[in-house]
Design a protein around this motif. Structure first.
Motif, mmCIF file in Angstrom:
data_model
loop_
_atom_site.group_PDB
_atom_site.id
_atom_site.type_symbol
_atom_site.label_atom_id
_atom_site.label_comp_id
_atom_site.label_asym_id
_atom_site.label_seq_id
_atom_site.Cartn_x
_atom_site.Cartn_y
_atom_site.Cartn_z
ATOM 1 N N UNK A 46 -19.825 66.947 -0.591
ATOM 2 C CA UNK A 46 -19.853 67.574 -1.933
ATOM 3 C C UNK A 46 -18.737 67.515 -2.470
ATOM 4 N N UNK A 47 -17.512 67.423 -2.243
ATOM 5 C CA UNK A 47 -16.116 67.254 -2.748
ATOM 6 C C UNK A 47 -16.328 65.822 -3.551
ATOM 7 N N UNK A 48 -16.749 64.789 -2.825
ATOM 8 C CA UNK A 48 -16.718 63.397 -3.286
ATOM 9 C C UNK A 48 -17.892 63.448 -4.675
ATOM 10 N N UNK A 49 -18.936 64.195 -4.271
ATOM 11 C CA UNK A 49 -20.041 64.079 -5.359
ATOM 12 C C UNK A 49 -19.322 64.801 -6.652
ATOM 13 N N UNK A 100 -23.189 53.229 -2.182
ATOM 14 C CA UNK A 100 -24.248 52.899 -1.104
ATOM 15 C C UNK A 100 -23.784 53.725 0.087
ATOM 16 N N UNK A 101 -22.581 53.578 0.596
ATOM 17 C CA UNK A 101 -22.121 54.448 1.633
ATOM 18 C C UNK A 101 -22.388 55.969 1.593
ATOM 19 N N UNK A 102 -22.086 56.470 0.576
ATOM 20 C CA UNK A 102 -22.481 57.860 0.209
ATOM 21 C C UNK A 102 -23.798 58.366 0.217
ATOM 22 N N UNK A 103 -24.569 57.491 -0.201
ATOM 23 C CA UNK A 103 -26.083 57.500 -0.122
ATOM 24 C C UNK A 103 -26.489 57.684 1.342
ATOM 25 N N UNK A 148 -24.602 58.257 3.889
ATOM 26 C CA UNK A 148 -24.055 59.519 4.470
ATOM 27 C C UNK A 148 -25.015 60.863 4.083
ATOM 28 N N UNK A 149 -25.352 60.775 2.914
ATOM 29 C CA UNK A 149 -26.144 62.004 2.752
ATOM 30 C C UNK A 149 -27.587 62.037 3.246
ATOM 31 N N UNK A 150 -28.150 60.738 3.393
ATOM 32 C CA UNK A 150 -29.184 60.447 4.205
ATOM 33 C C UNK A 150 -28.902 61.045 5.633
ATOM 34 N N UNK A 151 -27.867 60.576 6.317
ATOM 35 C CA UNK A 151 -27.430 61.026 7.664
ATOM 36 C C UNK A 151 -27.390 62.391 7.591
ATOM 37 N N UNK A 152 -26.979 63.175 6.630
ATOM 38 C CA UNK A 152 -26.630 64.622 6.813
ATOM 39 C C UNK A 152 -28.043 65.283 6.626
ATOM 40 N N UNK A 153 -28.930 64.767 5.795
ATOM 41 C CA UNK A 153 -30.156 65.284 5.538
ATOM 42 C C UNK A 153 -31.031 65.241 6.879
ATOM 43 N N UNK A 154 -31.095 64.114 7.470
ATOM 44 C CA UNK A 154 -32.009 63.760 8.589
ATOM 45 C C UNK A 154 -31.420 64.566 9.455
#
Lengths: 411, 226
Positions: free
Chosen positions: B64-67, B123-126, B128-134
């Motif tokens: 969230x912070x990085x976003x 790309x890394x954060x995409x 990462x967000x995918x990992x968070x959601x799954x």
């Protein structure tokens, strides 16, 4: 503001697995009145079979006390408060008012077998004496044209009233020619559509009927699908598992007799009273999971000490079912109890995705491209190796090229 | 890199190591306790899951912070570097050429993050967000009752934000496989990332690796050199 919040919440949580075990006094009081009314209407109807449940219980040597024990257990299973117990008892006695048609399609008859071994009330009571089972290929005496006629009679006579139990998947490949019935050559698909048209509700029993089950496992040569893929516009209840637990079948019938409607369902149309919780949450070996005590191999010391079966492939943490609570065969035991892991038989695609004897990380899972069997970890390791090789090649090439470029600069 | 960015970077790095180690254990418990204590005193899996979830929550917060910094940072706004402009495209290609020509051609400003770097950062954060959601979907799987110790809103939020993964990946097992597979993509990313940063340090000779420790590197002023 609160209203719109509630609305949004309703929209997005409708299909979640949430279970509300206490819906408040008003809800249960209303349901109680409704059930009472429904039972009194049912009582006025002539029984389809002239058999008295109380008589049956007595002749079978089950005393009233045992029966009431079963009643309170069943009431709790249906997630109803204790005040419903007299109604559940009454509903059980009125089971001969609701006609049931059971059809069997592409499967192994395991669910019929399970029902035959139903706990109290024992199957003979329930099935042959009390429940008005109008048609069941495996159990009935009639055969051939007589059987066909019996089915036609039942459908004609109880139009719009009967509960249709479907056991088995429906083969759709090759115009459904993988499964046809008798002399008419009617395909399973046509048969299902014809039978479900006049049913009050359709109950898909077992994983084949619900999600296609083993017949639908890759590569699914017969193009098998579940009932929910075909039957639309009817109340539909899925009771998966391989076989479906008879307690859950009886529960659904009782709920229908009691309230005239289907029980609360989850997003996969499974009754929440049975499929609301993971079996892992009520597993007797759960403490060993948390402690990191795992059976490494069948028959090892861990197995002898009843440790957790996760490492030999138990899919309990991913599977929704009540088998860890009600178990099978009159509550005697269940897979994990006998020392073999859960294979997630009540989940969609269980044969392809759950039923291997390793946890997810050690599993052979079909690649989405089909054909080649590759494990996720082999794939991952391959990917990492390729990356490392790529890095290595680039590093060496850089070192060589780098020297050249410095050489060039010096020039 | 500002102190906040560096803190986030190292926090992410540590979190990732922990998440991978515990994640592998959760997927396939590779070590086993043989202590003769009763099960109730050990909680090995419970500790692994605890660590996994804690670092996941830290990941959540830093994501969230990085976003936020991605869009509103005062220092440099990364998203400006991946906008599909001609300048960014040329810069991206130039850095890529630099990499595949083994530093024989370097026609871009290396004093700040370039398009190529930011593209990989994104790309890394995409991923990462995918990992968070799954991961959160797998987590809420265990909260079937719809209740949690901090209130019913939490599972509700999780269902709201992650239930789509069920239909995309064909059920819970599909989500699990996707979560597991993406771990390898992330490790692959990290390998490439570390290699690239060291490579730059060696071949650009601008002390690139120092960015993440001190916050700065020196960029050689080519004109002055000559």
């Amino acid at each position: 503001m609160v209203d719109s919040q509630d609305m949004v919440k309703k929209v997005f949580t409708q299909k979640s697995a949430r279970i509300d075990t206490n819906k408040g006094e008003n809800y249960y009081n209303n349901l109680f009145e409704k059930a009472k009314q429904r039972l009194s209407t049912l009582k006025k109807q002539a029984p389809l079979k002239d058999i008295d449940m109380v008589d049956v219980i007595e002749t079978e040597g089950i005393n009233r006390r045992d029966f009431m024990k079963w009643v309170s257990g069943t009431t709790a299973t249906l997630m109803l408060p204790p005040m419903f117990e007299p109604l559940v008892a009454e509903a059980t006695e009125l089971m001969n008012r609701v006609p049931v048609v059971w059809i069997e399609l592409q499967d192994c008859a395991g669910n019929s077998e399970a029902l035959l071994r139903s706990a109290s009330p024992t199957v003979d009571d329930l099935l042959f004496d009390v429940l008005s089972l109008e048609f069941h290929e495996t159990l009935q005496a009639a055969a051939g044209h007589d059987a066909d006629r019996q089915l036609e009679d039942a459908v004609e006579h109880f139009k719009g009233q009967y509960l249709l139990f479907v056991e088995g998947a429906i083969p759709m490949a090759n115009n459904g020619m993988y499964g046809t019935i008798g002399a008419s050559g009617e395909t399973f698909h046509e048969h299902l559509m014809r039978m479900s048209k006049d049913a009050a509700a359709v109950i898909a029993v077992g994983t084949c009927a619900t999600f296609g089950g083993i017949p639908a496992a890759a590569p699914n040569p017969t193009g098998a699908v579940g009932v929910m893929d075909l039957v639309k516009g009817k109340p539909l209840i899925n009771i998966p598992a391989c076989p479906a637990n008879p307690a859950n079948m009886v529960g659904v019938i009782l709920h229908y007799i009691l309230t005239g409607q289907v029980p609360e369902l989850d997003s996969l149309l499974r009754p929440k009273f049975a499929f609301g919780y993971r079996i892992h949450d009520n597993c007797e070996r759960r403490a060993h999971f948390d402690a990191g005590e795992f059976v490494e191999e069948f028959g090892d010391d861990g197995a002898k000490n009843n440790w957790c079966l996760y490492k030999v492939g138990c899919k309990g943490p991913m599977t929704f079912n009540n088998c860890s609570i009600i178990r099978y065969n009159e509550g005697t035991n269940w897979p994990v109890g006998v020392g073999r892991g859960c294979i997630g038989c009540s989940e969609p695609d269980f044969w392809d995705k759950y039923a291997y004897q390793r946890p997810m990380a050690g599993a052979n899972i079909k690649a989405p491209t089909g054909g080649v069997e590759k494990t996720v970890d082999e794939f991952g390791l391959g990917l990492l190796t390729a990356t490392a090789v790529g890095i290595g090649v680039h590093a060496v090439a850089s070192a060589v090229a780098g020297k050249k470029s410095e050489h060039n600069e010096e020039e | 890199m500002t102190p906040i960015m560096r803190t986030i970077h190292w926090m992410n790095a540590i979190c990732m190591v922990v998440a991978v180690a515990t994640g592998l254990y959760i997927g396939y418990p590779y070590y086993q306790t043989l202590i003769a204590d009763p099960a109730v005193n050990k909680y090995v899996m419970a500790w692994n899951r605890w660590a996994h979830f804690i670092v996941a929550i830290i990941f959540d917060v830093t994501a969230i912070l990085i976003g936020y910094l991605y869009l509103f940072s005062n220092f440099e706004k990364p998203y400006k570097k991946i906008l599909p402009t001609k300048k960014n495209f040329i810069e991206f290609c130039e850095v890529f050429f630099n990499l595949i020509t083994f530093n024989r051609r370097k026609k871009f400003d290396s004093s700040h993050s370039d398009s190529y770097n930011i593209m990989f950062f994104t790309l890394f954060h995409v991923l990462l967000v995918f990992m968070l959601l799954t991961g959160l979907q797998l987590y809420v799987h265990g909260l079937a009752s719809g209740h949690s110790s901090i209130g019913d809103w939490w599972p509700w939020v999780l269902h709201l934000s992650t239930d789509w993964t069920l239909s995309v990946f064909g059920g819970n097992m599909g989500v699990r496989i996707a979560h597991h597979t993406t771990m390898y993509l992330l490790i692959m990313w990290v390998m490439s990332h570390i290699y690239y940063q060291i490579w730059r340090t060696i071949f650009w000779q601008e002390g690139d690796i120092a960015i993440v420790f001190s916050g700065y590197k020196f960029a050689r002023d080519r004109k002055k050199d000559k």
